[in-house]
Design an enzyme around this catalytic site. Structure first.
Site, short mmCIF file in Angstrom:
data_model
loop_
_atom_site.label_atom_id
_atom_site.label_comp_id
_atom_site.label_asym_id
_atom_site.label_seq_id
_atom_site.Cartn_x
_atom_site.Cartn_y
_atom_site.Cartn_z
N LYS A 52 30.12 -0.79 8.24
CA LYS A 52 30.95 0.38 8.59
C LYS A 52 32.11 -0.04 9.48
O LYS A 52 33.24 0.40 9.31
CB LYS A 52 30.08 1.46 9.25
CG LYS A 52 29.17 2.14 8.23
CD LYS A 52 28.04 2.95 8.83
CE LYS A 52 27.10 3.40 7.71
NZ LYS A 52 25.92 4.12 8.16
N GLN A 96 23.54 5.74 13.78
CA GLN A 96 22.83 5.08 12.68
C GLN A 96 21.34 5.46 12.71
O GLN A 96 20.68 5.31 13.73
CB GLN A 96 23.00 3.55 12.80
CG GLN A 96 22.40 2.78 11.66
CD GLN A 96 23.07 3.09 10.31
OE1 GLN A 96 24.28 3.14 10.19
NE2 GLN A 96 22.26 3.34 9.29
N ASP A 119 28.95 12.37 9.11
CA ASP A 119 27.84 12.19 8.18
C ASP A 119 27.47 13.51 7.49
O ASP A 119 26.71 13.54 6.54
CB ASP A 119 26.59 11.68 8.93
CG ASP A 119 26.43 10.18 8.82
OD1 ASP A 119 26.92 9.59 7.85
OD2 ASP A 119 25.79 9.60 9.72
#
Ligand code: NDP
Length: 285
Positions: A52, A96, A119
């Site tokens: 990422k 994460q 997200d």
């Protein structure tokens, strides 16, 4: 023999588009930033976080990494999320997953500002996806939709089967297909006649987490087969949920693992971070 949908190529195109936009914003004096938070030493999480950060570099997004030790408390993580919510440099916050067991993932997700929830896991954004009015789409299902679009596949009226009903992949995936007027069936571990249901589908999206779960006898001739799964075999190799070699002989389109949905997930994260930056700046086009 199926046409292989190349996720690397489509992801590269999406990232190039994002990069152009990010540079356009920079010319207006607007920087775009993504905060990436990792707790503990899970090797797979480290790989994802590094990918990422690398993608951020490629598209010109500033990335701010917060690597916290395994023993970080929930309160400490909530405090960091609060600081990032208020941080003007940060347009997107990515925590994460999975988090260590002593931290309640939902409490953390719920603490992220919905405006920075790139997200799209926050209940506010999940609700907006349900009614079809969203700023961010969850990255993996959005990536799947982009792959389907890139292959010129029309979804309206098609029978689509999603295998898996997680909040992250299966459920939002089904909703996005429904928004495109597909007739959607969601299968899960309690589904009785999964093979029969799959073998009638025009489109199968596998998000199960089991290597070679979807075999050729479960797939209709010419079907579109999208493989979301990422499974590590005992020899260390990555493979999807679909028996690629067998299914590719029968399907019309298929995505490989690696090089299919995986690269798209990261590309869509970049797209969401850009969208957040533009929203904050009040730029609509
Ligand atoms: P989960 O474990 O949260 O969900 C798996 C789903 O599969 C569940 O709904 C489960 O059913 C269902 N399932 C399990 N076994 C069976 C079975 N025998 N028959 C039918 N259904 C079954 O996984 P995720 O949704 O988070 O991820 C799915 C896969 O996608 C994983 O391999 C993951 O690594 C991968 N992934 C890939 C991403 C990418 O970027 N390519 C991003 C995110 C995930 P039930 O609900 O009944 O338990």
């Amino acid at each position: 023999m199926a046409e292989i949908i190349n996720g690397k190529e489509v992801a590269a195109r999406v990232k190039a588009e994002v990069r152009n936009e990010v540079l356009r914003l920079k010319e207006k004096g607007i920087d775009t930033g993504l905060a990436v938070v990792i707790v503990g030493n899970d090797p797979a999480s480290r790989v994802y976080v590094n990918s990422k950060k690398k993608a951020c570099e490629e598209v010109g997004i500033n990335s701010y990494e917060y690597a916290l030790p395994e023993e970080t408390t929930q309160d400490e993580l909530l405090k960091l999320v609060g600081e990032l919510n208020a941080d003007e440099r940060v347009d997107g916050i990515l925590v994460q997953l999975p988090l260590p067991k002593h931290i309640d993932e939902n409490a953390i997700i719920n603490a992220i500002s919905p405006q920075k929830d790139v997200d799209a896991f926050h209940p506010f954004n999940v609700g907006r996806i349900m009614i079809g009015e969203y700023n961010f789409l969850p990255c993996t299902p959005a990536g799947v939709m982009e792959l389907i679009k890139s292959a010129g596949i029309e979804l309206s009226g098609k029978d689509c089967v999603v295998i898996g009903r997680s909040n992250i992949v299966g459920k939002p995936m089904a909703m996005l297909l429904l928004h495109k007027n597909a007739t959607v069936t969601i299968c899960h571990s309690k589904t009785r006649n999964l093979k029969e249901i799959c073998s009638k589908a025009d489109v199968v999206v596998a998000a199960v987490g089991r290597a070679n779960f979807v075999t050729a006898d479960m797939v209709k001739d010419g079907a579109v087969v999208i493989d979301v799964g990422i499974n590590r075999l005992p020899d260390g190799k990555l493979c999807g949920d679909v028996d690629f070699e067998g299914v590719k002989e029968k399907a019309g389109y298929i995505t490989p693992v690696p090089g299919g949905v995986g690269p798209m997930t990261i590309a869509m994260l970049m797209k969401n971070t850009l969208a957040s930056s533009k929203l904050k700046a009040g730029i609509k086009d």
